[in-house]
Design a protein around this motif. Structure first.
Motif, PDB file in Angstrom:
ATOM      1  N   PRO A  41       0.796  -1.226   0.000  1.00  0.00           N
ATOM      2  CA  PRO A  41       0.000   0.000   0.000  1.00  0.00           C
ATOM      3  C   PRO A  41       0.831   1.278   0.000  1.00  0.00           C
ATOM      4  O   PRO A  41       0.349   2.330  -0.401  1.00  0.00           O
ATOM      5  CB  PRO A  41      -0.844  -0.102   1.268  1.00  0.00           C
ATOM      6  CG  PRO A  41      -0.423  -1.305   1.995  1.00  0.00           C
ATOM      7  CD  PRO A  41       0.562  -2.048   1.173  1.00  0.00           C
ATOM      8  N   ASP A  42       2.068   1.211   0.424  1.00  0.00           N
ATOM      9  CA  ASP A  42       2.923   2.399   0.445  1.00  0.00           C
ATOM     10  C   ASP A  42       3.738   2.538  -0.830  1.00  0.00           C
ATOM     11  O   ASP A  42       4.629   3.385  -0.911  1.00  0.00           O
ATOM     12  CB  ASP A  42       3.883   2.333   1.642  1.00  0.00           C
ATOM     13  CG  ASP A  42       3.128   2.321   2.967  1.00  0.00           C
ATOM     14  OD1 ASP A  42       2.030   2.917   3.015  1.00  0.00           O
ATOM     15  OD2 ASP A  42       3.630   1.711   3.934  1.00  0.00           O
ATOM     16  N   SER A  43       3.426   1.734  -1.816  1.00  0.00           N
ATOM     17  CA  SER A  43       4.204   1.725  -3.055  1.00  0.00           C
ATOM     18  C   SER A  43       4.034   3.030  -3.826  1.00  0.00           C
ATOM     19  O   SER A  43       2.912   3.518  -4.017  1.00  0.00           O
ATOM     20  CB  SER A  43       3.742   0.558  -3.930  1.00  0.00           C
ATOM     21  OG  SER A  43       4.256   0.668  -5.223  1.00  0.00           O
ATOM     22  N   PRO A  44       5.139   3.595  -4.289  1.00  0.00           N
ATOM     23  CA  PRO A  44       5.026   4.782  -5.128  1.00  0.00           C
ATOM     24  C   PRO A  44       4.302   4.456  -6.434  1.00  0.00           C
ATOM     25  O   PRO A  44       3.683   5.322  -7.040  1.00  0.00           O
ATOM     26  CB  PRO A  44       6.471   5.201  -5.389  1.00  0.00           C
ATOM     27  CG  PRO A  44       7.338   4.121  -4.864  1.00  0.00           C
ATOM     28  CD  PRO A  44       6.518   3.239  -4.016  1.00  0.00           C
ATOM     29  N   GLU A  45       4.354   3.189  -6.822  1.00  0.00           N
ATOM     30  CA  GLU A  45       3.673   2.788  -8.068  1.00  0.00           C
ATOM     31  C   GLU A  45       2.165   2.879  -7.896  1.00  0.00           C
ATOM     32  O   GLU A  45       1.460   3.251  -8.832  1.00  0.00           O
ATOM     33  CB  GLU A  45       4.093   1.365  -8.454  1.00  0.00           C
ATOM     34  CG  GLU A  45       3.706   0.981  -9.855  1.00  0.00           C
ATOM     35  CD  GLU A  45       4.357   1.827 -10.931  1.00  0.00           C
ATOM     36  OE1 GLU A  45       3.716   2.003 -11.998  1.00  0.00           O
ATOM     37  OE2 GLU A  45       5.477   2.324 -10.755  1.00  0.00           O
ATOM     38  N   LEU A  46       1.659   2.565  -6.706  1.00  0.00           N
ATOM     39  CA  LEU A  46       0.222   2.709  -6.443  1.00  0.00           C
ATOM     40  C   LEU A  46      -0.166   4.172  -6.601  1.00  0.00           C
ATOM     41  O   LEU A  46      -1.164   4.492  -7.261  1.00  0.00           O
ATOM     42  CB  LEU A  46      -0.128   2.207  -5.033  1.00  0.00           C
ATOM     43  CG  LEU A  46      -1.577   2.450  -4.597  1.00  0.00           C
ATOM     44  CD1 LEU A  46      -2.554   1.717  -5.507  1.00  0.00           C
ATOM     45  CD2 LEU A  46      -1.769   2.021  -3.149  1.00  0.00           C
ATOM     46  N   ASN A  47       0.618   5.057  -6.002  1.00  0.00           N
ATOM     47  CA  ASN A  47       0.337   6.495  -6.133  1.00  0.00           C
ATOM     48  C   ASN A  47       0.406   6.920  -7.598  1.00  0.00           C
ATOM     49  O   ASN A  47      -0.386   7.739  -8.053  1.00  0.00           O
ATOM     50  CB  ASN A  47       1.321   7.309  -5.298  1.00  0.00           C
ATOM     51  CG  ASN A  47       1.153   7.025  -3.816  1.00  0.00           C
ATOM     52  OD1 ASN A  47       0.076   6.652  -3.362  1.00  0.00           O
ATOM     53  ND2 ASN A  47       2.229   7.152  -3.063  1.00  0.00           N
ATOM     54  N   ARG A  48       1.341   6.360  -8.335  1.00  0.00           N
ATOM     55  CA  ARG A  48       1.489   6.709  -9.753  1.00  0.00           C
ATOM     56  C   ARG A  48       0.275   6.262 -10.559  1.00  0.00           C
ATOM     57  O   ARG A  48      -0.250   7.003 -11.392  1.00  0.00           O
ATOM     58  CB  ARG A  48       2.752   6.061 -10.297  1.00  0.00           C
ATOM     59  CG  ARG A  48       3.068   6.475 -11.700  1.00  0.00           C
ATOM     60  CD  ARG A  48       4.441   5.973 -12.110  1.00  0.00           C
ATOM     61  NE  ARG A  48       4.586   6.158 -13.532  1.00  0.00           N
ATOM     62  CZ  ARG A  48       5.286   5.399 -14.310  1.00  0.00           C
ATOM     63  NH1 ARG A  48       5.959   4.408 -13.821  1.00  0.00           N
ATOM     64  NH2 ARG A  48       5.346   5.633 -15.600  1.00  0.00           N
ATOM     65  N   VAL A  49      -0.174   5.015 -10.300  1.00  0.00           N
ATOM     66  CA  VAL A  49      -1.334   4.487 -11.038  1.00  0.00           C
ATOM     67  C   VAL A  49      -2.574   5.301 -10.694  1.00  0.00           C
ATOM     68  O   VAL A  49      -3.305   5.758 -11.577  1.00  0.00           O
ATOM     69  CB  VAL A  49      -1.553   2.988 -10.726  1.00  0.00           C
ATOM     70  CG1 VAL A  49      -2.859   2.497 -11.305  1.00  0.00           C
ATOM     71  CG2 VAL A  49      -0.396   2.152 -11.252  1.00  0.00           C
ATOM     72  N   VAL A  50      -2.802   5.495  -9.396  1.00  0.00           N
ATOM     73  CA  VAL A  50      -4.001   6.235  -8.970  1.00  0.00           C
ATOM     74  C   VAL A  50      -3.895   7.689  -9.406  1.00  0.00           C
ATOM     75  O   VAL A  50      -4.858   8.261  -9.950  1.00  0.00           O
ATOM     76  CB  VAL A  50      -4.191   6.120  -7.439  1.00  0.00           C
ATOM     77  CG1 VAL A  50      -5.293   7.049  -6.964  1.00  0.00           C
ATOM     78  CG2 VAL A  50      -4.494   4.678  -7.050  1.00  0.00           C
TER      79      VAL A  50
END
Length: 156
Positions: free
Chosen positions: A131-140
């Motif tokens: 959940p702390d992945s920068p990739e999650l922030n990037r996708v969202v």
């Protein structure tokens, strides 16, 4: 004289048969000795073969076990690579879907929906696993930016 002549003939006949029987006995003894010698040779050959076979078996068993271990390791590596490929695909979702999402659903609705599905799966993966992945922030973040440009709302 007839009796001595008959006796003499009978004696020669018996001596001939005796000589023939002695020759037969001698032949049988020679055959038996040859047979014994062949048996000994065969036993020697079979013993040598058995010994060699045991040596071969003793050298093959470790190779077979190593081969099994290597095959198991190879299967594990292949499964790991497959899992890694699957996980890595989530890391490329934002980049791979960017162009189609920016263009919107016009003319390519099915492709657009497939991209949205990929993004949704990537978001779920990152929320569940990192959940702390920068990739999650990037996708969202990328998705929200794309949706903001097109005026479309999305619920994550």
């Amino acid at each position: 004289m007839i009796p001595t002549e008959e006796m003499s003939a009978r004696r020669r006949e018996i001596e001939g048969k005796l000589k023939q029987e002695e020759e037969t006995l001698s032949f049988i003894k020679e055959s038996l000795e040859k047979s014994d010698q062949l048996t000994k040779n065969m036993v020697s050959i079979l013993s040598s073969f058995e010994s060699r076979l045991m040596k071969l078996e003793n050298s093959i068993i470790p190779v077979h076990k190593q081969t099994e271990n290597l095959q198991r390791l190879q299967e594990n590596v292949e499964k790991t690579l497959s899992c890694l490929d699957h996980v890595i695909s989530y890391y490329h979702v934002a980049k791979d879907t960017e162009k189609i999402i920016k263009e919107g659903p016009t003319g390519r609705l099915e492709e657009y929906l497939n991209c949205m599905d990929k993004i949704q799966k990537a978001v779920e993966y990152f929320q569940d696993n990192n959940p702390d992945s920068p990739e999650l922030n990037r996708v969202v973040g990328g998705l929200e930016a794309y949706m903001g440009e097109t005026g479309t709302a999305i619920a994550l």
